[in-house]
Design a protein around this motif. Sequence first.
Motif, short mmCIF file in Angstrom:
data_model
loop_
_atom_site.label_atom_id
_atom_site.label_comp_id
_atom_site.label_asym_id
_atom_site.label_seq_id
_atom_site.Cartn_x
_atom_site.Cartn_y
_atom_site.Cartn_z
N GLU A 6 48.12 32.70 31.09
CA GLU A 6 47.18 32.94 32.17
C GLU A 6 47.87 32.55 33.47
O GLU A 6 48.28 31.39 33.63
CB GLU A 6 45.91 32.13 31.97
CG GLU A 6 44.83 32.39 33.00
CD GLU A 6 43.55 31.66 32.69
OE1 GLU A 6 43.15 30.79 33.51
OE2 GLU A 6 42.95 31.92 31.64
N VAL A 7 48.01 33.49 34.39
CA VAL A 7 48.89 33.30 35.54
C VAL A 7 48.11 33.25 36.84
O VAL A 7 47.21 34.08 37.09
CB VAL A 7 49.93 34.44 35.62
CG1 VAL A 7 50.79 34.31 36.86
CG2 VAL A 7 50.81 34.43 34.37
N LYS A 8 48.46 32.29 37.68
CA LYS A 8 47.96 32.22 39.06
C LYS A 8 49.16 32.44 39.97
O LYS A 8 50.06 31.60 40.06
CB LYS A 8 47.33 30.86 39.35
CG LYS A 8 46.82 30.72 40.78
CD LYS A 8 46.21 29.34 41.03
CE LYS A 8 45.69 29.22 42.46
NZ LYS A 8 45.11 27.87 42.72
N GLU A 9 49.19 33.57 40.65
CA GLU A 9 50.31 33.90 41.51
C GLU A 9 50.16 33.21 42.87
O GLU A 9 49.07 33.19 43.44
CB GLU A 9 50.41 35.41 41.69
CG GLU A 9 50.71 36.15 40.39
CD GLU A 9 50.82 37.65 40.60
OE1 GLU A 9 50.78 38.10 41.76
OE2 GLU A 9 50.94 38.38 39.59
N LEU A 10 51.27 32.68 43.39
CA LEU A 10 51.26 31.99 44.68
C LEU A 10 52.28 32.66 45.60
O LEU A 10 51.96 33.57 46.34
CB LEU A 10 51.54 30.50 44.49
CG LEU A 10 50.49 29.76 43.63
CD1 LEU A 10 50.98 28.38 43.25
CD2 LEU A 10 49.17 29.68 44.38
N GLY A 11 53.54 32.23 45.53
CA GLY A 11 54.62 32.92 46.23
C GLY A 11 54.64 32.78 47.73
O GLY A 11 55.32 33.53 48.42
N LYS A 12 53.91 31.82 48.29
CA LYS A 12 53.94 31.59 49.73
C LYS A 12 55.01 30.56 50.07
O LYS A 12 55.47 29.83 49.18
CB LYS A 12 52.57 31.11 50.20
CG LYS A 12 51.45 32.11 49.98
CD LYS A 12 50.12 31.55 50.45
CE LYS A 12 48.99 32.54 50.23
NZ LYS A 12 47.67 32.00 50.66
N PHE A 45 53.01 25.43 33.36
CA PHE A 45 54.28 25.27 34.05
C PHE A 45 54.28 26.05 35.36
O PHE A 45 53.59 27.07 35.49
CB PHE A 45 55.45 25.72 33.16
CG PHE A 45 55.42 27.18 32.79
CD1 PHE A 45 56.10 28.13 33.53
CD2 PHE A 45 54.73 27.61 31.66
CE1 PHE A 45 56.08 29.47 33.18
CE2 PHE A 45 54.70 28.95 31.30
CZ PHE A 45 55.38 29.89 32.06
N THR A 46 55.02 25.54 36.33
CA THR A 46 55.28 26.30 37.55
C THR A 46 56.51 27.15 37.30
O THR A 46 57.36 26.81 36.46
CB THR A 46 55.54 25.37 38.74
OG1 THR A 46 56.65 24.50 38.46
CG2 THR A 46 54.31 24.51 39.04
N TYR A 47 56.62 28.25 38.02
CA TYR A 47 57.81 29.08 37.84
C TYR A 47 58.29 29.61 39.19
O TYR A 47 57.51 29.85 40.10
CB TYR A 47 57.52 30.24 36.87
CG TYR A 47 56.45 31.20 37.32
CD1 TYR A 47 56.76 32.33 38.10
CD2 TYR A 47 55.12 30.99 36.95
CE1 TYR A 47 55.77 33.21 38.50
CE2 TYR A 47 54.13 31.87 37.35
CZ TYR A 47 54.46 32.98 38.12
OH TYR A 47 53.47 33.85 38.52
N ASP A 48 59.61 29.73 39.28
CA ASP A 48 60.27 30.25 40.48
C ASP A 48 61.36 31.21 40.06
O ASP A 48 61.99 31.04 39.01
CB ASP A 48 60.88 29.11 41.30
CG ASP A 48 59.83 28.30 42.05
OD1 ASP A 48 59.45 28.74 43.16
OD2 ASP A 48 59.41 27.26 41.54
N ALA A 49 61.59 32.22 40.87
CA ALA A 49 62.67 33.19 40.64
C ALA A 49 63.68 33.05 41.77
O ALA A 49 63.31 32.98 42.94
CB ALA A 49 62.12 34.60 40.59
N LYS A 50 64.95 32.98 41.41
CA LYS A 50 66.03 32.84 42.39
C LYS A 50 66.96 34.04 42.28
O LYS A 50 67.49 34.34 41.21
CB LYS A 50 66.82 31.55 42.14
CG LYS A 50 65.97 30.28 42.19
CD LYS A 50 65.35 30.05 43.56
CE LYS A 50 64.51 28.78 43.58
NZ LYS A 50 63.88 28.55 44.90
N SER A 51 67.13 34.74 43.39
CA SER A 51 68.06 35.86 43.43
C SER A 51 69.41 35.38 43.93
O SER A 51 69.53 34.30 44.52
CB SER A 51 67.53 36.97 44.33
OG SER A 51 67.36 36.49 45.65
N SER A 52 70.44 36.18 43.69
CA SER A 52 71.79 35.81 44.11
C SER A 52 72.62 37.06 44.30
O SER A 52 72.46 38.04 43.57
CB SER A 52 72.45 34.89 43.06
OG SER A 52 73.79 34.64 43.41
N LYS A 53 73.50 37.04 45.30
CA LYS A 53 74.41 38.16 45.51
C LYS A 53 75.48 38.18 44.43
O LYS A 53 76.13 39.19 44.21
CB LYS A 53 75.08 38.05 46.88
CG LYS A 53 74.11 38.18 48.05
CD LYS A 53 74.86 38.07 49.37
CE LYS A 53 73.90 38.18 50.56
NZ LYS A 53 74.61 38.05 51.86
#
Length: 228
Positions: A6-12, A45-53
């Motif tokens: 069950e997901v609560k989206e944040l992203g701010k 759990f909290t989750y974060d996505a990290k992009s990279s060149k």
Amino acid sequence: RYLGFEVKELGKPGEPEGVASAFAFNAALQPPPTDDEPHPPLYKFTYDAKSSKHAAAKTGNISLDGVQEHRERYGAKYALVVAPGFEEGALEKRCEQVGVTPMRAADLGRLLEYTVTFGAIALDTLEAMFRLRDPKKVTQWVEALEASLNAKRKLTIDIFLKALDALRGKVPDALPPGLISFTCREQLGVTTVRDEDVIRLVRGLQILVPDLRSEERRVGKECRSRWS
């Protein structure tokens, strides 16, 4: 969400990408309710996505202290960071210090593939992955999970579709999972299939067919309700 959380989206700015909660399929596994949390999850759990060149995200660019702060602020048991890859070196030590699970995007993709192939993965099984602090160990765990799921698989998509064909035109609009599992056992000879196997498989199929309501005439209202 596709994995069953069950997901609560944040992203701010200053926030994690979101918070995910795991509610066990088996109600007996759920923690007891409290005044603050009348319907507590098995874990969250909290989750974060990290992009990279580059192929690997540098440890210094992941902001692990910020990820730890997110976990603590939202009262989460775990914190997950997903990236294309991770720079080797101090990452494992820092993740151990702050309690963060680093996961390669490819491994997350494999979990989604498993869900389509084998049906929904038990969220209490997935919890073991969140205790890992090394992306290489996460990869190894995901690889081992495939063999375990394959060994336990009782119901295939082919058998499921044959059961639906066998029931076509013979039952009313409401088609419960128990009737499908009974058909698998009695007409198709797959004697080990149970209701929960049908439900897991259809939850996996939701990745391929997100809107199962389009299948209304085939599976019926009751079946859709329980699968969701």
